[in-house]
Design a protein around this motif. Structure first.
Motif, PDB file in Angstrom:
ATOM      1  N   GLN A  35       0.820  -1.204   0.000  1.00  0.00           N
ATOM      2  CA  GLN A  35       0.000   0.000   0.000  1.00  0.00           C
ATOM      3  C   GLN A  35       0.854   1.255   0.000  1.00  0.00           C
ATOM      4  N   VAL A  36       1.937   1.244   0.769  1.00  0.00           N
ATOM      5  CA  VAL A  36       2.826   2.401   0.806  1.00  0.00           C
ATOM      6  C   VAL A  36       3.521   2.577  -0.529  1.00  0.00           C
ATOM      7  N   HIS A  37       3.934   1.464  -1.145  1.00  0.00           N
ATOM      8  CA  HIS A  37       4.566   1.527  -2.461  1.00  0.00           C
ATOM      9  C   HIS A  37       3.621   2.187  -3.462  1.00  0.00           C
ATOM     10  N   GLU A  38       2.363   1.788  -3.449  1.00  0.00           N
ATOM     11  CA  GLU A  38       1.374   2.383  -4.359  1.00  0.00           C
ATOM     12  C   GLU A  38       1.163   3.857  -4.049  1.00  0.00           C
ATOM     13  N   ALA A  39       1.105   4.189  -2.756  1.00  0.00           N
ATOM     14  CA  ALA A  39       0.901   5.578  -2.362  1.00  0.00           C
ATOM     15  C   ALA A  39       2.070   6.457  -2.783  1.00  0.00           C
ATOM     16  N   LEU A  40       3.291   5.949  -2.630  1.00  0.00           N
ATOM     17  CA  LEU A  40       4.462   6.707  -3.065  1.00  0.00           C
ATOM     18  C   LEU A  40       4.441   6.925  -4.571  1.00  0.00           C
ATOM     19  N   GLU A  41       4.036   5.909  -5.318  1.00  0.00           N
ATOM     20  CA  GLU A  41       3.924   6.073  -6.767  1.00  0.00           C
ATOM     21  C   GLU A  41       2.902   7.138  -7.105  1.00  0.00           C
ATOM     22  N   THR A  42       1.793   7.159  -6.372  1.00  0.00           N
ATOM     23  CA  THR A  42       0.760   8.163  -6.610  1.00  0.00           C
ATOM     24  C   THR A  42       1.292   9.560  -6.349  1.00  0.00           C
ATOM     25  N   LEU A  43       2.029   9.731  -5.255  1.00  0.00           N
ATOM     26  CA  LEU A  43       2.613  11.036  -4.946  1.00  0.00           C
ATOM     27  C   LEU A  43       3.573  11.472  -6.050  1.00  0.00           C
ATOM     28  N   CYS A  44       4.395  10.538  -6.515  1.00  0.00           N
ATOM     29  CA  CYS A  44       5.364  10.860  -7.562  1.00  0.00           C
ATOM     30  C   CYS A  44       4.658  11.245  -8.853  1.00  0.00           C
ATOM     31  N   GLN A  45       3.627  10.490  -9.211  1.00  0.00           N
ATOM     32  CA  GLN A  45       2.885  10.789 -10.429  1.00  0.00           C
ATOM     33  C   GLN A  45       2.223  12.160 -10.333  1.00  0.00           C
ATOM     34  N   THR A  46       1.875  12.572  -9.129  1.00  0.00           N
ATOM     35  CA  THR A  46       1.192  13.848  -8.934  1.00  0.00           C
ATOM     36  C   THR A  46       2.147  15.036  -9.013  1.00  0.00           C
ATOM     37  N   TYR A  47       3.315  14.912  -8.397  1.00  0.00           N
ATOM     38  CA  TYR A  47       4.180  16.081  -8.219  1.00  0.00           C
ATOM     39  C   TYR A  47       5.475  16.057  -9.031  1.00  0.00           C
ATOM     40  N   TRP A  48       5.640  15.070  -9.891  1.00  0.00           N
ATOM     41  CA  TRP A  48       6.941  14.915 -10.539  1.00  0.00           C
ATOM     42  C   TRP A  48       7.290  16.081 -11.459  1.00  0.00           C
ATOM     43  N   TYR A  49       6.303  16.702 -12.091  1.00  0.00           N
ATOM     44  CA  TYR A  49       6.654  17.776 -13.030  1.00  0.00           C
ATOM     45  C   TYR A  49       7.293  18.960 -12.311  1.00  0.00           C
ATOM     46  N   ALA A  50       6.834  19.263 -11.111  1.00  0.00           N
ATOM     47  CA  ALA A  50       7.448  20.361 -10.349  1.00  0.00           C
ATOM     48  C   ALA A  50       8.923  20.084 -10.118  1.00  0.00           C
ATOM     49  N   LEU A  51       9.249  18.827  -9.837  1.00  0.00           N
ATOM     50  CA  LEU A  51      10.651  18.447  -9.639  1.00  0.00           C
ATOM     51  C   LEU A  51      11.435  18.537 -10.939  1.00  0.00           C
TER      52      LEU A  51
END
Length: 251
Positions: A35-51
């Motif tokens: 579940q944490v792995h999926e949640a981290l992927e979701t966070l990355c997919q959401t904010y990656w462009y800012a990075l």
């Protein structure tokens, strides 16, 4: 579908974010799995462009920025990078940027690893679209951190707008949302309440009430989105002010 059922559907969809983004990070550091792995992927997919925008504005070529961003996010998802950066609890935005700065400070070592391994990209990211978007960003006088904050803020606003649109759609009010949405931005070319009323066969008074509800719900969703990035819920208003300031900043 009732409003209560609609809220339940949306709540389940965004359970992937856990209670807050911080809880995802801390759970990952403690060794939770799927579940944490999926949640981290979701966070990355959401904010990656800012990075990605931050790395590009830090004088990296597009190809290098692509590899560095992908490698950083891969390490974040696989959690081996979390152990080397101790988050200063507060704003998830600040933690993620500090983590990227830490990562880039070791760019030479990262570059050697990338040449040996070719990168371990585990996320499907549209870097072609990202580069196109980056070239449309404000003038180069904007610092990397200012650009990161701006793109972060816009992502928060877009997320809240998406949830709001889905809520109206789930209630069978997609047409109403489309007509009222321009009123949220109060753009100079936004239609008048009279025009909207005629198009929807409503009274101007009914439109005013509908717009008031739309703005109220949007503001509430913005606060929810922002609160997920904070340790202390009392900091929501301060973070909102900072995010709106970042959107309007040009330097």
């Amino acid at each position: 579908m009732t409003a209560e059922q609609s809220d339940d559907v949306l709540r389940k969809r965004f359970d992937r974010f856990a209670t807050t983004h911080w809880s995802v990070v801390l759970s990952a550091k403690q060794g939770s799995e799927s579940q944490v792995h999926e949640a981290l992927e979701t966070l990355c997919q959401t904010y990656w462009y800012a990075l990605y925008a931050y790395v590009r504005r830090s004088d990296y070529a597009s190809h290098d920025a692509e590899e560095l961003t992908q490698e950083f996010l891969t390490r974040l998802v696989q959690r081996d990078f979390l152990g080397s950066v101790e988050p200063q609890r507060g704003r998830f935005r600040s933690f993620l940027l500090a983590a990227m700065k830490h990562f880039l400070s070791h760019e030479r070592e990262r570059a050697k690893a990338l040449k040996r391994g070719g990168g371990r990209g585990v996320l499907s990211l549209d870097f072609h679209r990202a580069e196109k978007d980056y070239r449309s960003e404000p003038v180069d006088a904007m610092t990397p951190q200012r650009l990161f904050d701006r793109r972060w803020a816009l992502t928060i606003l877009e997320n809240a707008m998406t949830v709001l649109q889905e809520r109206y759609a789930a209630s069978g009010k997609s047409d109403l949302f489309v007509k009222l949405q321009p009123c949220l931005t109060q753009a100079s070319d936004s239609p008048s309440y009279r025009v909207i009323a005629n198009e929807l066969s409503l009274s101007e008074g009914a439109v005013k009430v509908a717009v008031h509800r739309l703005k109220r719900d949007y503001r509430r969703l913005l606060k929810q989105q922002v609160s997920q990035t904070l340790e202390n819920p009392d900091d929501v208003e301060d973070e909102l002010r900072d995010l709106f300031a970042a959107i309007h900043s040009q330097t």
